[in-house]
Design a protein around this motif. Structure first.
Motif, PDB file in Angstrom:
ATOM      1  N   LEU A  38       2.336  -2.971 -11.029  1.00 15.41           N
ATOM      2  CA  LEU A  38       3.207  -3.960 -10.383  1.00 15.41           C
ATOM      3  C   LEU A  38       4.077  -3.297  -9.316  1.00 15.41           C
ATOM      4  N   THR A  39       4.551  -2.107  -9.624  1.00 18.34           N
ATOM      5  CA  THR A  39       5.368  -1.385  -8.643  1.00 18.34           C
ATOM      6  C   THR A  39       4.583  -1.096  -7.378  1.00 18.34           C
ATOM      7  N   LYS A  40       3.347  -0.643  -7.546  1.00 17.89           N
ATOM      8  CA  LYS A  40       2.528  -0.309  -6.376  1.00 17.89           C
ATOM      9  C   LYS A  40       2.119  -1.556  -5.595  1.00 17.89           C
ATOM     10  N   VAL A  41       2.051  -2.713  -6.276  1.00 16.61           N
ATOM     11  CA  VAL A  41       1.712  -3.956  -5.588  1.00 16.61           C
ATOM     12  C   VAL A  41       2.906  -4.476  -4.792  1.00 16.61           C
ATOM     13  N   PHE A  42       4.091  -4.491  -5.433  1.00 17.20           N
ATOM     14  CA  PHE A  42       5.237  -5.146  -4.810  1.00 17.20           C
ATOM     15  C   PHE A  42       5.996  -4.237  -3.847  1.00 17.20           C
ATOM     16  N   LEU A  74      18.561  -6.432  -2.783  1.00 15.91           N
ATOM     17  CA  LEU A  74      18.831  -4.998  -2.849  1.00 15.91           C
ATOM     18  C   LEU A  74      18.656  -4.464  -4.263  1.00 15.91           C
ATOM     19  N   VAL A  75      19.033  -5.270  -5.258  1.00 16.22           N
ATOM     20  CA  VAL A  75      18.862  -4.859  -6.653  1.00 16.22           C
ATOM     21  C   VAL A  75      17.373  -4.742  -6.995  1.00 16.22           C
ATOM     22  N   VAL A  76      16.575  -5.690  -6.510  1.00 15.05           N
ATOM     23  CA  VAL A  76      15.132  -5.630  -6.754  1.00 15.05           C
ATOM     24  C   VAL A  76      14.534  -4.381  -6.104  1.00 15.05           C
ATOM     25  N   VAL A  77      14.962  -4.081  -4.888  1.00 17.06           N
ATOM     26  CA  VAL A  77      14.477  -2.872  -4.212  1.00 17.06           C
ATOM     27  C   VAL A  77      14.843  -1.635  -5.019  1.00 17.06           C
ATOM     28  N   LEU A  78      16.083  -1.598  -5.500  1.00 21.37           N
ATOM     29  CA  LEU A  78      16.510  -0.463  -6.307  1.00 21.37           C
ATOM     30  C   LEU A  78      15.709  -0.388  -7.602  1.00 21.37           C
TER      31      LEU A  78
END
Length: 459
Positions: free
Chosen positions: A298-302, A338-342
């Protein structure tokens, strides 16, 4: 000469720490196994250095002689045949998860049931859940109802000492006292801020229980970060399943002329929501290997999707020369972004092999962090302009503080990422920075809960 020895030892400890982090990410390796392997590694290094090798050379040779982790996993599986993961290592079947004690499932069920019943106690004492007073009460205490049983579950599972349990209880009591004794009206900004930040503060308290009281350990803090990402995935899955259950409950009972609205609104949804917190945590512990395969994907997708979105937004800002609107709802959206990016950054760090060389995905993450950093600067410019024009309020001060905290984190993360990609800094520096920064979030969350209400006259 002494300085060279100190530097060599420091570099050796850094290498061992990176090796240890890599070993502990292997689900078939229990903590005791990893510690045993580290003892073997250190013994081999000591023998080689006594024979005259440089610590760097001794480390590389010792790791090479220990063999691959797959071979070591098979060896441990044969020696510990009672473990369920032996099937994974020796036959390739999917694991059922690490071996659990027979008492763990009943204890989890008891903690989940305690959470579900606790949220009903106010109603049994005469607080109508449909009233305005009930709405204010549950807004203040939702985090306490959900997270206190979870902390109790981890305290039992990790066999915490009386001192750590007392510390956990003190933090929960402090939060409960503050939100329930401060004279904040139901529609006050300080109440909303406290209700948002108290669960964050208590979640980090739960983190102390999760790491078994070893909060000073950077590796254990990273374990908690990894657990948080996995927990959110499982809780979201449980919420989706709960939504399907709710829909079927409503549909089937309405079909026979029974209206289940009261049961759904006053029992199924509130009890299920708080009980699912404990259940999700238990699932993460019981099925870690499944989620750790899912979350990095999921990290690599988003990550590329969010990077493209942020770059497109910055391009639109530059093309239109527009400024960010500082209305409350807009600021919330940007802060959540910004929280999602972090979160993507944190989980990517926790799932990465520290020994791997910088690659394309690392450069993509650097682009994501830099884009988020620029957006944070734009938001801060908008907030400070609004404060200069209209003065400080609880909401604007909270937004200012949170964006400054995110700015510091993102700025230093970008610098460390750049140094890592250019080969001038070890990857471990990034992990250390992020795990140590958790204390900043904790201090800020407690500040908003305890200091903001009286500072802004409980308005």
């Amino acid at each position: 000469m002494i300085g060279m020895t100190v530097d060599s030892n420091s570099e050796l400890e850094t290498q061992i720490a990176e090796w240890r982090a890599y070993v502990r990410r292997r689900q078939e390796m229990h903590q005791a196994d990893a510690e045993e392997l580290e003892d073997h590694l250190r013994g081999r290094i000591a023998d080689l250095t006594e024979a005259g090798l440089h610590p760097d050379e001794a480390f590389l040779i010792a790791v090479k002689r220990m063999g691959s982790l797959d071979e070591l996993s098979r060896e441990f599986a044969r020696e510990h045949s009672d473990r369920l993961w032996k099937q994974l290592v020796l036959t390739g079947d999917d694991p059922a998860g690490p071996a659990r004690s027979r008492r763990e499932l009943p204890v989890m069920v008891a903690c989940a049931a305690a959470a579900a019943l606790a949220i009903k106690v106010p109603g049994w004492l005469g607080l109508d859940m449909d009233s305005d007073a009930a709405a204010s009460f549950f807004l203040r205490n939702a985090g306490l109802f959900a997270l206190a049983p979870l902390a109790a579950y981890f305290a039992w599972q990790r066999r915490l000492g009386a001192g750590v349990i007392g510390l956990l209880a003190a933090f929960f009591a402090l939060g409960a006292t503050a939100v329930n004794t401060y004279p904040m009206a139901g529609d006050s900004h300080t109440l909303v801020l406290a209700a948002i930040h108290l669960p964050i503060a208590l979640w980090l308290v739960v983190g102390v229980a999760y790491v078994g009281g070893e909060w000073r350990s950077g590796q254990r803090r990273m374990d908690f970060i990894r657990f948080t990402g996995e927990f959110l995935i499982y809780y979201a899955l449980l919420a989706l399943g709960g939504g399907v259950l709710t829909a079927f409950t409503a549909g089937t009972f309405n079909a026979i002329g029974i209206n289940p609205e009261t049961f759904i609104s006053q029992w199924l949804l509130p009890c299920g929501a708080v009980a699912a917190v404990v259940v999700a945590a238990w699932l993460v512990e019981a099925k870690q290997s499944v989620v750790e395969n899912m979350a990095p994907v999921l990290t690599k997708v988003f990550t590329p999707l969010f990077t493209a979105t942020l770059l497109a937004f910055l391009g639109a800002v530059a093309f239109t020369t527009s400024v960010i609107d500082v209305e409350r709802e807009v600021l919330i959206v940007f802060d959540l972004l910004l929280v999602v990016v972090l979160g993507l950054l944190l989980y990517a760090l926790s799932a990465r092999n520290p020994a791997a060389k910088p690659g394309l995905f690392d450069k993509l993450q650097l682009a994501l962090v830099v884009s988020a950093l620029i957006i944070d600067v734009l938001v801060l410019i908008a907030i400070t302009g609004r404060i200069t024009e209209f003065g400080f309020t609880a909401n604007k001060t909270a937004a200012l503080g949170e964006n400054l905290i995110l700015l510091a984190n993102l700025a230093w993360s970008a610098w460390l990422f750049l140094g890592f990609i250019r080969g001038r800094m070890p990857f471990g520096r990034l992990e250390q920075w992020q795990t140590r920064y958790l204390a900043v979030y904790a201090v800020w969350a407690w500040t908003v809960v305890l200091v903001f209400p009286p500072l802004f006259d409980f308005a």
